[in-house]
Design a protein around this motif. Structure first.
Motif, PDB file in Angstrom:
ATOM      1  N   GLN A  74      26.290  13.404  17.761  1.00  0.00           N
ATOM      2  CA  GLN A  74      26.401  14.847  17.529  1.00  0.00           C
ATOM      3  C   GLN A  74      25.032  15.463  17.270  1.00  0.00           C
ATOM      4  OE1 GLN A  74      29.689  16.352  15.181  1.00  0.00           O
ATOM      5  NE2 GLN A  74      28.353  17.794  14.133  1.00  0.00           N
ATOM      6  N   GLN A  78      23.169  18.284  19.515  1.00  0.00           N
ATOM      7  CA  GLN A  78      22.709  19.540  18.925  1.00  0.00           C
ATOM      8  C   GLN A  78      21.205  19.732  19.117  1.00  0.00           C
ATOM      9  OE1 GLN A  78      24.410  18.808  14.994  1.00  0.00           O
ATOM     10  NE2 GLN A  78      25.862  20.490  15.285  1.00  0.00           N
ATOM     11  N   LEU A 106      30.668  22.390  19.812  1.00  0.00           N
ATOM     12  CA  LEU A 106      29.564  22.496  18.855  1.00  0.00           C
ATOM     13  C   LEU A 106      28.929  23.885  18.872  1.00  0.00           C
ATOM     14  CD1 LEU A 106      27.683  19.080  19.349  1.00  0.00           C
ATOM     15  CD2 LEU A 106      29.226  19.733  17.489  1.00  0.00           C
TER      16      LEU A 106
END
Length: 239
Positions: A74, A78, A106
């Motif tokens: 993740q 990002q 996200l």
């Protein structure tokens, strides 16, 4: 201009298993770096280590000089790196639009505009928005998988065998789209089993054998190399 730098990458699927054995690699904006090598060379494992899907035993990944945490997919996403796996890269029971929206899980703002941007980039998806992803052709599913990955507007795209199972015509179409993405400034690191096709489209060629990097040079240079053609491309170099 994004630069992905990998240094001393080591790791595998278990604590004692080391499939990738100390790989250094750099990929810059506009690069289409194609990883080739025999089965079991560690190509896909290497991509998963870079993507944060596996935690490395050693090594580092930086994007524009910023270190990324190992084993945290993740955080890697990002930071600006998206990964498209070879299999299970779309939600087959969801529509095309729903798949694109899932790509933005996200993203907190501007999801609609991001989806619209991918529909402009990949017009073939516009007419299939209400269709289930499982009803798309293999080439269309691969385009959808890339569009999903691009919803987060990454600067680096990791692709694992994007033409696996596709017809030659569909594979060429997918590669044309991939080359267009590098022309738009994206950095792409790709594993490709069809080594000849990958090197014909790529700007860089990387040869992995037994978890180690043996060659890293221009794709055209590898295409012209007798040893590489004999081992991986099924023929002798043209003179």
């Amino acid at each position: 201009m994004a630069t992905l730098r990998i240094e001393g990458m080591r790791g595998g699927y278990a604590t004692a298993e080391e499939i990738v054995k100390g790989i250094d690699l750099e990929v810059a904006a506009g690069d289409l770096a194609v990883i080739i090598g025999p089965n079991g060379a560690g190509k896909s494992t290497f991509l998963k280590l870079v993507a944060g899907l596996l935690k490395p035993k050693a090594g580092s990944v930086t994007l524009d000089g910023r270190p990324l945490p190992g084993g945290d997919a993740q955080a890697v996403c990002q930071a600006g790196i998206s990964f498209v796996p070879q299999e299970r890269n779309v939600f087959q029971s969801l529509t095309v639009r729903e798949n694109l929206e899932m790509g933005g899980y996200l993203v907190r703002r501007g999801l609609r505009s991001r989806v619209d941007a991918q529909l402009e980039r990949f017009p073939l998806l516009k007419d299939r928005l209400k269709d289930k992803a499982g009803n798309l052709s293999g080439g269309q599913r691969q385009v959808l998988a890339m569009a999903i990955a691009l919803i987060t507007e990454p600067s680096v795209l990791l692709l694992d065998e994007p033409t696996a199972g596709l017809s030659p015509a569909a594979a060429d179409e997918v590669f044309d789209l991939i080359r267009d993405l590098t022309g738009q400034g994206l950095a792409i690191l790709m594993v490709e089993q069809n080594a000849l096709l990958g090197l014909e489209y790529g700007t860089r060629g990387v040869v992995l054998v037994a978890g180690r990097k043996l060659r890293d040079e221009s794709a055209q240079g590898l295409l012209a190399d007798d040893e590489v053609r004999h081992l991986f491309l099924g023929g002798a170099a043209a003179h």
